[in-house]
Write an enzyme that holds these catalytic residues in place. Structure first.
Site, mmCIF file in Angstrom:
data_model
loop_
_atom_site.group_PDB
_atom_site.id
_atom_site.type_symbol
_atom_site.label_atom_id
_atom_site.label_comp_id
_atom_site.label_asym_id
_atom_site.label_seq_id
_atom_site.Cartn_x
_atom_site.Cartn_y
_atom_site.Cartn_z
ATOM 1 C CB THR A 48 10.726 -8.327 -11.803
ATOM 2 O OG1 THR A 48 10.116 -9.625 -11.791
ATOM 3 C CG2 THR A 48 10.513 -7.679 -13.161
ATOM 4 C CE1 TYR B 107 -0.359 -9.509 -14.644
ATOM 5 C CE2 TYR B 107 -2.117 -8.106 -13.805
ATOM 6 C CZ TYR B 107 -1.200 -9.118 -13.613
ATOM 7 O OH TYR B 107 -1.120 -9.747 -12.398
ATOM 8 C CG ASN C 34 -5.443 -3.312 -4.447
ATOM 9 O OD1 ASN C 34 -6.327 -3.749 -5.178
ATOM 10 N ND2 ASN C 34 -4.874 -2.154 -4.656
#
Length: 342
Positions: free
Chosen positions: A55, A158, A187
């Site tokens: 990724t 997760y 975030n």
């Protein structure tokens, strides 16, 4: 000669950082790992990046970092024999939806990989670990802001995999003298020069808003406008990626032998979905289309971090808290990437 001392033996004073540290950054070709690598190198540390590029991106590795392409655990099992002062462990599978449809990928890719890394660190006497954890370990908390004392009850695989790793780190620290810190992110947004967010599968709000800005998607969806918040949309805590990276440098400095410390990282101020979209409009100068959609199951109204512990114990304070500034940094990075492709 390979460094073969085990963590059970007397090791170096992990709080002494009068000299540059020799460090491994797993996942250093990813978003947060690449920014953290850059900040570590700027601080004078010697960094080896390990990333399998599943990724991550090869061109996101800092030019002054040594780069080894490979699995984090497999590579570390031999690489750590060279003698390192610490590991910053970012490498992970991190798609919530995928974690529910393919849980084995997360138990193997996150948990087993991390256990193997811990074993390799113990074998070779690597004294420090900073682990990239997540607010997903808390699930749907009953109170906000969320402190480290909040119950952990992840709602997806997760988050559960990250919590399992946190438990393992605690055990290894107590039994073998590892100096460990887990940083639970909320975030993360923004960019740092040529290092920024570019996921193949994008799930984060600000990059998705930018896709609506450039016509890659017809609009940005606002999932629910009937939450008990000021404007009816969900509220989240946004932290600039550079502030986040700097917390990792402080965690290295303050890690204590035989202890596993856990810190929440956020700016302590929540922004609603509408506020984020408006900030992106201001940053881009574009009238980004948005449409209201039904709530998503399990989305809490408010998720905001209480970061008092990190401020008090690490001396950490987020400096880049302006939402428009965060969005502008991310937009400039995204535009530069598009220009480079054209």
């Amino acid at each position: 000669m390979a460094h073969s001392r085990t963590l059970d033996e007397k090791g170096p004073n992990v709080t002494d950082q009068s000299k540059a540290l020799k460090l491994i950054v797993t996942g250093g070709a990813g978003y947060i790992g690449s920014v953290c690598t850059a900040r570590l190198i700027e601080a004078g540390h010697e960094v080896t990046v390990v990333d399998d590029l599943s990724t991550g991106h090869g061109d996101a590795v800092h030019p002054r970092a040594r780069f080894i392409e490979g699995d984090a655990a497999e590579t570390a099992e031999t690489l750590l024999g060279e003698g390192f002062d610490g590991v910053l462990h970012f490498a992970a599978k991190s798609l919530v939806g995928e974690s529910m449809s393919d849980p084995a990928k997360y138990w193997h890719g996150n948990v087993l990989t991390s256990i193997r890394l811990l074993d390799a660190m113990r074998k070779h006497g690597t004294p420090r670990l900073v682990f990239s954890s997540t607010a997903a370990t808390y699930g749907e908390p009953k109170e906000s802001p969320i402190a480290e004392t909040a119950p952990t009850d992840p709602t997806n695989t997760y988050g559960a995999s990250k919590l399992a790793i946190d438990h393992a780190i605690t055990s290894y620290a107590r039994a073998h003298g590892l100096a460990a810190v887990s940083l639970r992110y909320f975030n993360v947004a923004g960019a740092y020069g040529s290092y920024g967010e570019r996921h193949t599968t994008e799930t984060h709000l600000i990059p998705l808003v930018f896709q609506a800005a450039t016509g890659e998607r017809p609009h940005i969806s606002i999932f629910g406008e009937d939450y008990p918040t000021d404007d009816g949309t969900a509220v989240r805590d946004y932290i600039h990626v550079v502030d986040l990276a700097d917390a990792h440098l402080l965690a290295l400095k303050h890690a204590a032998e035989g202890e596993h410390r856990i810190y929440n990282l956020g700016n302590g101020t929540g922004f609603s979905v509408r506020q984020v979209i408006d900030a992106c409009r201001e940053a881009t100068g574009l009238d980004i289309p948005a449409e209201v959609a039904p709530r998503r199951a399990g989305d809490p109204a408010v998720l905001v971090a209480a970061s008092d512990k990190a401020r008090e114990e690490l001396g950490w304070k987020p400096e880049r808290t302006d939402l428009i500034g965060i969005a502008r940094d991310a937009w400039e990075f995204a535009q530069a990437r598009r220009a480079a492709k054209s």
